[in-house]
Design an enzyme around this catalytic site. Structure first.
Site, PDB file in Angstrom:
ATOM      1  N   HIS A 154      -2.662 -16.422 -36.077  1.00 32.51           N
ATOM      2  CA  HIS A 154      -3.175 -17.697 -36.584  1.00 32.51           C
ATOM      3  C   HIS A 154      -4.693 -17.675 -36.554  1.00 32.51           C
ATOM      4  CE1 HIS A 154      -3.107 -18.376 -32.173  1.00 32.51           C
ATOM      5  NE2 HIS A 154      -4.224 -19.050 -32.398  1.00 32.51           N
ATOM      6  N   HIS A 201       1.734 -22.897 -33.821  1.00 32.30           N
ATOM      7  CA  HIS A 201       0.686 -23.094 -34.819  1.00 32.30           C
ATOM      8  C   HIS A 201       0.557 -21.848 -35.683  1.00 32.30           C
ATOM      9  CE1 HIS A 201      -1.119 -21.104 -31.488  1.00 32.30           C
ATOM     10  NE2 HIS A 201      -2.364 -21.389 -31.681  1.00 32.30           N
ATOM     11  N   HIS A 216     -11.894 -18.943 -34.085  1.00 35.46           N
ATOM     12  CA  HIS A 216     -11.301 -17.657 -33.702  1.00 35.46           C
ATOM     13  C   HIS A 216     -10.157 -17.272 -34.622  1.00 35.46           C
ATOM     14  CE1 HIS A 216      -8.566 -20.367 -31.343  1.00 35.46           C
ATOM     15  NE2 HIS A 216      -7.656 -19.464 -31.652  1.00 35.46           N
ATOM     16  N   HIS A 248      -3.384 -22.130 -22.242  1.00 36.40           N
ATOM     17  CA  HIS A 248      -3.670 -23.387 -22.938  1.00 36.40           C
ATOM     18  C   HIS A 248      -2.639 -24.438 -22.517  1.00 36.40           C
ATOM     19  CE1 HIS A 248      -6.466 -21.606 -25.746  1.00 36.40           C
ATOM     20  NE2 HIS A 248      -5.572 -20.800 -26.258  1.00 36.40           N
ATOM     21  N   TYR A 257     -10.097 -15.366 -24.824  1.00 35.91           N
ATOM     22  CA  TYR A 257     -11.016 -15.419 -25.954  1.00 35.91           C
ATOM     23  C   TYR A 257     -12.154 -14.454 -25.679  1.00 35.91           C
ATOM     24  CZ  TYR A 257      -8.979 -19.787 -27.655  1.00 35.91           C
ATOM     25  OH  TYR A 257      -8.143 -20.742 -28.157  1.00 35.91           O
ATOM     26  N   GLU A 267      -8.930 -14.039 -30.365  1.00 33.70           N
ATOM     27  CA  GLU A 267      -8.022 -14.367 -29.264  1.00 33.70           C
ATOM     28  C   GLU A 267      -6.931 -13.322 -29.206  1.00 33.70           C
ATOM     29  OE1 GLU A 267      -5.504 -17.852 -29.929  1.00 33.70           O
ATOM     30  OE2 GLU A 267      -5.467 -18.241 -27.776  1.00 33.70           O
TER      31      GLU A 267
HETATM   32 FE   LIG Z   1      -5.642 -19.672 -30.919  1.00 35.39          FE
END
Ligand SMILES: [Fe+2]
Length: 309
Positions: A154, A201, A216, A248, A257, A267
């Site tokens: 992503h 996501h 990112h 997260h 990151y 990431e």
């Molecule tokens: Fe991400």
């Protein structure tokens, strides 16, 4: 087949400041597989377990950042339909002929209100993942070379009108909202996480005054242990780590990151939950956004907020 329309993130083209230094980084440290170069000088990579010819493309430029983010759609008929739907929604589209990118069919390109170029395409040559389609082994030596993500996963993009971007992704492309961070006014989204699949996501946006920015690009690893191994490899190779390994709160992925040699943030992550389109979106408020982004520290770091390319 239940999956229709937009299938997944398919390719991401990024600008780098020094091509050969970046090729070495993405090949040796990240462990992507170099797939070829084109007449424009672009270098094509794929993650070892991806089957299509390329997913990550870099080109040399005088500033870092993202050129475009492409999504693979189910069929050419779907590509035609989505192009027509975009136009009907008031989005200007352009066609990029087959072959302009290596081993990639015709693309439909359009700009979204955050200032990013998004593409759709139906065809990219299946080169396989190095294992047979008949009675395959479980992995190849490439799976242990460098950080060795299994796929491009992503991207998080920064730009002004994230509501306008969301409308196009939801109303035309069939994405749905998975999580969002809402500002103190209780109604304006600071950030949105959108999915076209059962991933938490496939693309995300943060509201930001400058258009077309990259926060990112993300690569998926198979386990938390591989995230720790990635951190070891980053340290061994003196890669600049922004934060992590940590988790997260938003999407629940475990993450690091870091910055590539041009200052593009990337990431390497694992996990997160699986989502479904009928699920109610999860909402985060600004007083808890620190825990949403970095669950262990429960606060944001300055570079995470301010550094974009
Ligand atoms: Fe991400």
């Amino acid at each position: 087949m239940a999956m229709k329309g937009v299938l997944r993130p398919g390719h991401f083209q990024m600008r780098v400041l020094d091509l050969e230094e970046s090729v070495k980084f993405y090949r040796e440290v990240m462990g992507l597989v170099e797939q070829g170069r084109d007449s424009q000088g672009r270098v094509y990579f794929k993650a070892w377990d991806e089957r299509d010819h390329n997913s990550f493309i870099i080109r040399q430029a005088d500033r870092a950042g993202v050129d475009f983010f492409g999504f693979k759609v189910e069929s050419r008929e779907t590509l035609e339909k989505l192009d027509a739907d975009l136009k009907a929604f008031g989005v200007k589209t352009e066609r990029i002929p087959a072959g302009e990118m290596l081993e990639t069919g015709e693309r439909v390109r359009f700009e979204i209100p955050t200032g990013h170029l998004i593409e759709l395409y139906a065809d990219k040559t299946d080169v396989g993942n190095g294992m047979a389609y008949l009675n395959p082994e479980a992995w190849t030596p490439q799976a242990e070379k460098g950080i060795a993500p299994i796929r491009l996963d992503h991207a998080l993009l920064y730009g002004p009108d994230i509501d306008g971007a969301r409308e196009i992704f939801e109303k035309v492309l069939g994405f749905y909202l998975v999580e969002h961070v809402v500002l103190e006014d209780g109604k304006t989204d600071l950030a949105i996480w959108l999915s076209c699949s059962i991933k938490a996501h496939d693309i995300a946006f943060v509201r930001h005054p400058e258009p077309g920015k990259l926060h990112h690009v993300s690569f998926l690893l198979e386990s938390w242990e591989k995230v720790l191994r990635a951190a070891d490899l980053m340290s061994m190779n003196r890669v600049s780590i922004d934060i992590g390994p940590t988790r997260h709160g938003i999407t629940r992925g475990t993450t690091i990151y870091a910055f590539d040699p041009s200052g593009n943030r990337f990431e390497t992550f694992c996990g997160g939950y699986q989502s479904y389109p009928d699920w109610k979106p999860i909402k985060w408020t600004m007083d808890e956004v620190g825990a949403g982004v970095f669950y262990h520290d429960r606060k944001l770091n300055e570079t995470f907020l301010s550094v974009v390319t």
